[in-house]
Design a protein around this motif. Structure first.
Motif, PDB file in Angstrom:
ATOM      1  N   ASP A   1     -10.244  -3.325   0.039  1.00 42.42           N
ATOM      2  CA  ASP A   1     -10.746  -2.504   1.144  1.00 42.42           C
ATOM      3  C   ASP A   1      -9.619  -2.151   2.116  1.00 42.42           C
ATOM      4  O   ASP A   1      -9.136  -3.007   2.859  1.00 42.42           O
ATOM      5  N   GLU A   2      -9.222  -0.891   2.126  1.00 44.13           N
ATOM      6  CA  GLU A   2      -8.135  -0.468   3.011  1.00 44.13           C
ATOM      7  C   GLU A   2      -8.541  -0.481   4.484  1.00 44.13           C
ATOM      8  O   GLU A   2      -7.685  -0.468   5.364  1.00 44.13           O
ATOM      9  N   ASN A   3      -9.844  -0.482   4.755  1.00 45.16           N
ATOM     10  CA  ASN A   3     -10.326  -0.482   6.141  1.00 45.16           C
ATOM     11  C   ASN A   3     -10.730  -1.868   6.628  1.00 45.16           C
ATOM     12  O   ASN A   3     -11.278  -2.008   7.714  1.00 45.16           O
TER      13      ASN A   3
ATOM     14  N   GLU B   1     -10.620  -5.588   8.219  1.00 41.80           N
ATOM     15  CA  GLU B   1      -9.955  -6.118   9.419  1.00 41.80           C
ATOM     16  C   GLU B   1      -8.572  -6.672   9.073  1.00 41.80           C
ATOM     17  O   GLU B   1      -7.609  -6.526   9.830  1.00 41.80           O
TER      18      GLU B   1
END
Length: 512
Positions: free
Chosen positions: A283-285, A287
């Motif tokens: 997941d590039e987004n 945290e």
């Protein structure tokens, strides 16, 4: 020649450093009491194979706070609840790191895990991931059917042994249960009798646990660090390599499964922990991105905390109850009066069984999962009027505190009733979740064992079911007692081997 002279200078400095350092600090700061250190080794000669017992002897002689030097490294030994609270609660942030060790550095992929990683943003993120994805109250409720199914398979295996009159290596059978639960939680497969990936992980985790229990003197003596005289580094590296190869195969299987699903070739939701961790890793987004080493290190932590520790607790509980038949009968009476004689006890029944809860707490008091809590200070602080410098190792002797007659009546006696009020209800002020410093089987503070809730879900219902379903024959005559000698860490010195005798078969009852 110059190199030799330089080496000798360093050698002589290390020879006298502990004595000079202690003398200087005694003049400038108030220090806790302790024995005089030997040159080079400091107080390492005081530490035997059972660390908690060695530390207890020192505390009996010098008091509840003892100053030691492990090589030239300053160390404090704590053996009272009041002082444990000071270090683990009041100064929790200061003592939120673990000491750096060869074992931890290698096995944790360079401190990429939860158990050994330094306290900080990445550690907090990884802990949050574990607590929300697999160890939260909601997650533990969701996997209750897995625990129930594996517990029932464990009971059926014992019933087959009972029918055949065969002796059982109790821990081996319980480890199958805990490993199956952990394997299904993490990678959606069971440990089987043949060499599945999960079975290989189980064997590897047993080996890692054995290595972790051994003291490595090279961690404390600088001139031994590159020699590996005990073979500790070699064994740790070999176990790590084995585990890493297995986890790589597991990750690649899961990645292939995800690829097939994305291509429309697979069905069903991907739910296990490995998929959850891969989601975060990709997941590039997110945290904070997890690395591949983070994923494998977290899986190592989950297997370590969800298998050996609850298995040890259950084996000790069975052994204690075999040696105390009157307490076994009392527990059975409670189960039969609340549950009846026609169905198997379930997890949802445990809140209504205070004596079963008390048995688990008393087992964890006498046989805690962590006999000694180890921490390291990150900055100077003042505790109990003593100046504690940064990089001081802290050893909180959980085992000794739980057996201290100043805090416990008849502390060596297995007496679950000490956890009950006069009306038979469980004492809320004596829990095992790190808030009461008399009793710290899972540690305390920020670094408390994240698997405590899982253990406290699995252990009581399994122990209650064993009490309900079986008697036990010990020795040739069937009436022997159990040897309660301790081994390394929280394990038993001698395997618990006895013949189960069926007294209730809930599966026949349901079939009828």
């Amino acid at each position: 020649m110059a190199d030799f002279q330089n080496y000798m200078v360093v050698f002589l400095v290390s020879l006298i450093f502990p004595i000079i350092f202690r003398a200087f600090r005694r003049r400038s700061h108030r220090l806790p009491p302790g024995p005089i250190p030997f040159p080079i080794i400091g107080h390492l000669h005081h530490l035997g194979p059972k660390l908690h017992k060695s530390l207890q002897k020192l505390s009996h002689r010098y008091g509840p706070l003892v100053q030691l030097f492990l090589g030239s490294n300053p160390c404090l030994v704590v053996a009272s609840p009041e002082l444990a609270k000071e270090f683990l609660q009041t100064h929790d942030v200061t003592f939120s790191n673990h000491p750096e060790r060869v074992f931890g550095q290698i096995i944790s992929y360079g401190y990429a895990d939860l158990a050994f990683a330094p306290y900080g943003p990445r550690w907090r993120f990884m802990r949050k991931v574990c607590m929300t994805s697999v160890l939260s109250t909601h997650s533990l409720l969701q996997i209750e059917p897995i625990r129930r199914e594996e517990r029932n398979l464990f009971l059926q295996a014992l019933l087959e042994k009972a029918k055949a009159g065969e002796a059982v290596h109790v821990k081996d059978e319980i480890l199958k249960l805990t490993n199956n639960v952990a394997s299904r939680m993490t990678m959606n497969q069971r440990c089987t009798e043949h060499e599945s990936e999960a079975a290989r992980v189980k064997n590897c985790m047993t080996e890692i646990t054995q290595i972790a229990a051994k003291l490595n003197v090279a961690d404390y003596l600088w001139f031994l660090k590159n020699l590996d005289v005990q073979g500790h580094r070699k064994r740790t590296a070999a176990a790590h390599h084995k585990f890493d190869m297995m986890m790589e195969r597991v990750l690649k299987e899961h990645e292939e499964e995800r690829r097939r699903k994305e291509a429309g070739e697979g069905g069903g939701e991907l739910k296990d922990l490995v998929h959850t961790l891969l989601d975060i890793m990709e997941d590039e987004n997110a945290e904070m991105r997890l690395t591949r080493d983070n994923v494998k290190a977290i899986l190592l932590n989950v297997f370590g905390g969800a298998t050996e520790s609850p298995a040890n607790a259950m084996v000790w509980a069975v052994a204690e109850l075999i040696n105390s038949p009157n307490l076994l009968e009392k527990a059975r009476h409670e189960i039969e009066s609340i549950i009846g004689k026609d169905r198997l006890v379930e997890e949802s029944d445990i809140p209504n069984l205070p004596y079963i809860q008390a048995i688990v707490r008393e087992t964890l008091r006498l046989h805690p999962g962590f006999t000694v809590i180890s921490r390291r200070s990150t900055q100077d602080c003042i505790v109990a009027g003593y100046h504690i410098p940064a990089n001081t190792e802290l050893l909180v002797n959980v085992w000794a505190m739980a057996r201290d007659p100043n805090y416990w009546e008849n502390p060596l006696e297995f007496s679950p009733s000490r956890f009950l009020n006069e009306d038979g209800s469980i004492k809320k002020e004596l829990d095992v979740k790190g808030r009461q410093f008399l009793l710290l089987p899972f540690g305390s503070g920020r670094r408390i064992c994240p698997g405590a809730s899982h253990t406290l879900q699995l252990v009581p219902s399994t122990i209650a079911a064993v009490i309900q379903c079986f008697d036990w024959k010990v020795g040739d005559g069937g009436n022997g007692s159990i040897n309660m000698e301790e081994g390394h860490g929280s394990s038993r010195a001698h395997p618990l081997v006895c013949v189960p005798v069926a007294r209730f078969n809930p599966f026949l009852t349901h079939a009828g």
